[in-house]
Design a protein around this motif. Structure first.
Motif, PDB file in Angstrom:
ATOM      1  N   GLU A  73     -63.266 -50.228  53.431  1.00 32.27           N
ATOM      2  CA  GLU A  73     -61.960 -50.193  54.083  1.00 32.27           C
ATOM      3  C   GLU A  73     -62.048 -49.159  55.204  1.00 32.27           C
ATOM      4  O   GLU A  73     -62.150 -47.961  54.952  1.00 32.27           O
ATOM      5  CB  GLU A  73     -60.868 -49.822  53.092  1.00 32.27           C
ATOM      6  CG  GLU A  73     -60.542 -50.914  52.094  1.00 32.27           C
ATOM      7  CD  GLU A  73     -59.255 -50.642  51.349  1.00 32.27           C
ATOM      8  OE1 GLU A  73     -58.178 -50.860  51.941  1.00 32.27           O
ATOM      9  OE2 GLU A  73     -59.339 -50.195  50.202  1.00 32.27           O
ATOM     10  N   LEU A  74     -62.010 -49.639  56.432  1.00 25.76           N
ATOM     11  CA  LEU A  74     -62.256 -48.758  57.566  1.00 25.76           C
ATOM     12  C   LEU A  74     -61.219 -47.653  57.714  1.00 25.76           C
ATOM     13  O   LEU A  74     -61.505 -46.607  58.287  1.00 25.76           O
ATOM     14  CB  LEU A  74     -62.317 -49.580  58.865  1.00 25.76           C
ATOM     15  CG  LEU A  74     -63.624 -50.337  59.110  1.00 25.76           C
ATOM     16  CD1 LEU A  74     -63.570 -51.046  60.454  1.00 25.76           C
ATOM     17  CD2 LEU A  74     -64.816 -49.400  59.064  1.00 25.76           C
ATOM     18  N   ALA A  75     -59.981 -47.895  57.231  1.00 25.80           N
ATOM     19  CA  ALA A  75     -58.948 -46.870  57.363  1.00 25.80           C
ATOM     20  C   ALA A  75     -59.348 -45.599  56.619  1.00 25.80           C
ATOM     21  O   ALA A  75     -58.930 -44.500  56.988  1.00 25.80           O
ATOM     22  CB  ALA A  75     -57.611 -47.388  56.838  1.00 25.80           C
ATOM     23  N   ASP A  76     -60.149 -45.741  55.552  1.00 29.35           N
ATOM     24  CA  ASP A  76     -60.571 -44.580  54.758  1.00 29.35           C
ATOM     25  C   ASP A  76     -62.030 -44.211  54.999  1.00 29.35           C
ATOM     26  O   ASP A  76     -62.584 -43.380  54.276  1.00 29.35           O
ATOM     27  CB  ASP A  76     -60.366 -44.889  53.265  1.00 29.35           C
ATOM     28  CG  ASP A  76     -58.933 -45.274  52.951  1.00 29.35           C
ATOM     29  OD1 ASP A  76     -58.025 -44.669  53.541  1.00 29.35           O
ATOM     30  OD2 ASP A  76     -58.733 -46.191  52.128  1.00 29.35           O
ATOM     31  N   PHE A  77     -62.653 -44.833  56.008  1.00 23.26           N
ATOM     32  CA  PHE A  77     -64.080 -44.610  56.246  1.00 23.26           C
ATOM     33  C   PHE A  77     -64.258 -43.717  57.475  1.00 23.26           C
ATOM     34  O   PHE A  77     -63.730 -44.026  58.546  1.00 23.26           O
ATOM     35  CB  PHE A  77     -64.794 -45.948  56.472  1.00 23.26           C
ATOM     36  CG  PHE A  77     -66.291 -45.851  56.504  1.00 23.26           C
ATOM     37  CD1 PHE A  77     -67.029 -45.968  55.345  1.00 23.26           C
ATOM     38  CD2 PHE A  77     -66.953 -45.619  57.703  1.00 23.26           C
ATOM     39  CE1 PHE A  77     -68.419 -45.883  55.378  1.00 23.26           C
ATOM     40  CE2 PHE A  77     -68.327 -45.535  57.747  1.00 23.26           C
ATOM     41  CZ  PHE A  77     -69.068 -45.659  56.575  1.00 23.26           C
ATOM     42  N   PRO A  78     -64.983 -42.612  57.356  1.00 25.68           N
ATOM     43  CA  PRO A  78     -65.193 -41.719  58.509  1.00 25.68           C
ATOM     44  C   PRO A  78     -66.177 -42.334  59.513  1.00 25.68           C
ATOM     45  O   PRO A  78     -67.382 -42.367  59.285  1.00 25.68           O
ATOM     46  CB  PRO A  78     -65.759 -40.443  57.883  1.00 25.68           C
ATOM     47  CG  PRO A  78     -66.404 -40.896  56.598  1.00 25.68           C
ATOM     48  CD  PRO A  78     -65.609 -42.068  56.125  1.00 25.68           C
ATOM     49  N   ILE A  79     -65.646 -42.833  60.619  1.00 23.91           N
ATOM     50  CA  ILE A  79     -66.476 -43.446  61.657  1.00 23.91           C
ATOM     51  C   ILE A  79     -67.004 -42.359  62.586  1.00 23.91           C
ATOM     52  O   ILE A  79     -66.269 -41.455  62.991  1.00 23.91           O
ATOM     53  CB  ILE A  79     -65.664 -44.470  62.469  1.00 23.91           C
ATOM     54  CG1 ILE A  79     -65.168 -45.585  61.539  1.00 23.91           C
ATOM     55  CG2 ILE A  79     -66.483 -45.062  63.605  1.00 23.91           C
ATOM     56  CD1 ILE A  79     -64.241 -46.566  62.222  1.00 23.91           C
TER      57      ILE A  79
END
Length: 575
Positions: A73-79
């Motif tokens: 889930e990209l919202a919780d993933f540190p990009i």
């Protein structure tokens, strides 16, 4: 998307059966999701998410098992921003892929379709690195792209750059040459472009640039609500307005009269947008309103509009009639044009000739003949419609009936073997009849031509990513007409607020409809010039559900909130 991924997305696949077998959803929820899916034509997983039956990370695990790719889930993933910027924004949107982390041996690539080998090879060649695809949801990826390439921050940065720089403040008394020079100044050009790009990236429908006493306020309309976006120094109000005038081919020297213009804007990823510009002189300077229309936008299916199943069945039958008039009513911005476009798309075929007269042409449908109203050369709805009926049409769509002449030509067309679609500005479906009569159309013509009137409003929907069930209060039970004894069994829904909905708890919109097929009894009331209230009472006795009732049904289904229905549907529309 490759065939190996499709089965988990579509109804009748193993996804629903597996979720039921694992106890994550009930058979009844699966049946309801399948029913909704036949209407909205979306993937089963997306429908279950919207209903709040499953959460994204659970669905993602099932899809990850099928594709043998990791799900995040990209919202919780540190990009890692530096890694993400290894490809351009336009390429990220085109490929629906974004580099998110360098793991030393490889680069993780967030992808909507991790089985798209062409996209994987293109990114690997571009980075000259080994890449590993990671499965993400499409909304998550688009949100991440918007955040990484935040055009809104660019606009704010340009404003700070202008304020720190040596650029002059341009006052309203400037002459035409000074306005032209200021409008073509590089920071002003970049600022206007950034405002437009930011609005498009955030899927805003309108931009409002409003001069105030000491500043210029910029607001975006998102899901029908205006939100403050930024503030521009007051001294640059004329320069910004002049730049937009140049882009819209308006008269840069005219500051006393309203002006209208149009901009064809090409953004990142090759997306083209029609910008309809309206300029209005105010006390503090010229106010600019820009309506954003995406060209070649993916057309909305009629099944996705928000009809209940019984409404959809009736409407689908009516739009396939050989002749008659169907009216869609509601205020500006209530989605009338979208409903008409969806109806035309539904019946469009090589066997029939469909022609439209619109102001403006918002949706281009392949195979349909679209005509644009142009008052400057005398092409209005009445004159354009008069020509259309000589073009051997089977179906005619009139963007809006504004006067008696247009109404009478449209009705005559409906009575002479054509199916006519159009819109009116009325509060409810029965009001369409009295509105036509008040325009001066003879009641017997209205009674003979009109086959259905549909009123609609747009309401915001609960964000599927932060949706949660909440107990019903006494006040909500009273508003919904539910006995207090059912308080413990009635569950409503709301959005907590998350990064994906900008902490608003609402994301996207759906329509609430009030549908009134014209029966023999309603025709008789029309002939007798009965009031809208009398016609409405007869329609309700024959089964018509008022718009507010249908709105409450969507609250009980967990699609929207009671507060949203109260906000959109006034007390006058309750009856």
């Amino acid at each position: 998307m490759l065939e190996s991924l499709k089965p988990l997305y579509h109804r009748g696949s193993q996804l629903g059966e597996q979720l039921v077998a694992d106890g994550l959803i009930t058979p009844e929820q699966l049946d309801e999701a399948c029913k909704r899916q036949t209407q909205n034509k979306k993937r089963l997983g997306e429908t279950l998410l919207q209903m709040g039956c499953v959460v994204p990370n659970v669905l993602g695990k099932y899809l990850a098992a099928a594709t043998k790719c990791e799900f995040v889930e990209l919202a919780d993933f540190p990009i890692t921003p530096e890694i993400a910027h290894l490809i351009t924004e336009s390429r990220a949107r085109k490929l629906q892929a974004l580099p998110i982390r360098d793991r030393g041996t490889d680069v993780m690539i967030a992808m909507v379709d991790p089985l798209n080998l062409g996209a994987i090879d293109e990114i690997a060649a571009l980075l000259n690195r080994r890449v590993t695809p990671i499965l993400v949801f499409e909304n998550d990826l688009n949100d991440a792209i918007n955040k990484i390439f935040d055009v809104s921050k660019k606009a704010h940065g340009i404003i700070l750059e202008i304020e720190r720089g040596d650029a002059l403040a341009f006052e309203i008394e400037e002459n035409e040459d000074e306005l032209l020079r200021s409008a073509e100044d590089a920071p002003i050009v970049k600022l206007v472009n950034s405002i437009i790009a930011s609005a498009i990236a955030r899927e805003a429908s309108d931009i409002h640039i409003e001069p105030q006493e000491s500043s210029v306020r910029v607001r975006f309309r998102l899901d029908g609500i205006l939100y403050d976006e930024m503030t521009i120094p007051h001294g640059y109000r004329a320069a910004v307005a002049s730049r937009i005038k140049i882009m819209a081919r308006c008269n840069i020297a005219e500051r006393r009269r309203p002006q209208d213009g149009r901009i064809l804007y090409r953004g990142d990823g090759g997306r083209e947008n029609d910008l309809r510009v309206s300029i209005l002189p105010t006390v503090y300077g010229e106010k600019v309103a820009i309506r954003i229309l995406e060209r070649n936008k993916k057309q909305t299916n009629l099944e996705q509009m928000g009809f209940f199943s019984e409404q959809f069945q009736v409407f689908e039958q009516l739009i396939k009639r050989p002749h008659g008039m169907i009216l869609v009513t509601g205020p500006t911005g209530s989605g009338k044009s979208t409903t008409l476009q969806a109806a035309l798309t539904k019946i469009n075929s090589a066997a029939i000739n469909i022609s439209t007269i619109e102001d403006p042409v918002e949706y281009l449908i392949p195979g349909v003949n679209h005509t644009q109203v142009d008052a400057k050369i005398g092409v209005n709805f009445a004159s354009g419609l008069r020509t259309l009926v000589r073009q051997d049409p089977d179906v005619i769509m009139v963007g809006e009936i504004r006067d008696k002449e247009t109404a009478e030509i449209a009705i005559q067309a409906a009575l002479t073997g054509h199916l006519v679609f159009s819109t009116l500005h009325t509060n409810d479906a029965p009001g369409a009849i009295t509105r036509l009569i008040n325009m001066g159309v003879e009641p017997f013509l209205v009674a003979s031509a009109l086959v259905c009137s549909v009123a609609q409003r747009l309401v915001r929907t609960i964000c599927p990513h932060c949706r949660e069930d909440v107990p019903a209060t006494v006040a909500s039970l009273d508003a919904l007409g539910i006995p207090h004894s059912e308080a413990f069994t009635t569950r409503l829904a709301r959005g907590r607020g998350c990064p994906k909905c900008a902490n608003r708890g609402m994301r996207g919109r759906t329509a609430v409809f009030e549908m009134m097929p014209v029966t023999q009894e309603i025709r008789e009331l029309t002939m007798n010039r009965s009031s809208s209230a009398v016609i409405a009472e007869m329609a309700r006795r024959q089964g018509m559900k008022a718009m507010r009732q249908n709105g409450m049904r969507k609250v009980l289904q967990g699609v929207t909130t009671l507060e949203e229905i109260v906000r959109v549907l006034t007390i006058d529309e309750e009856a």
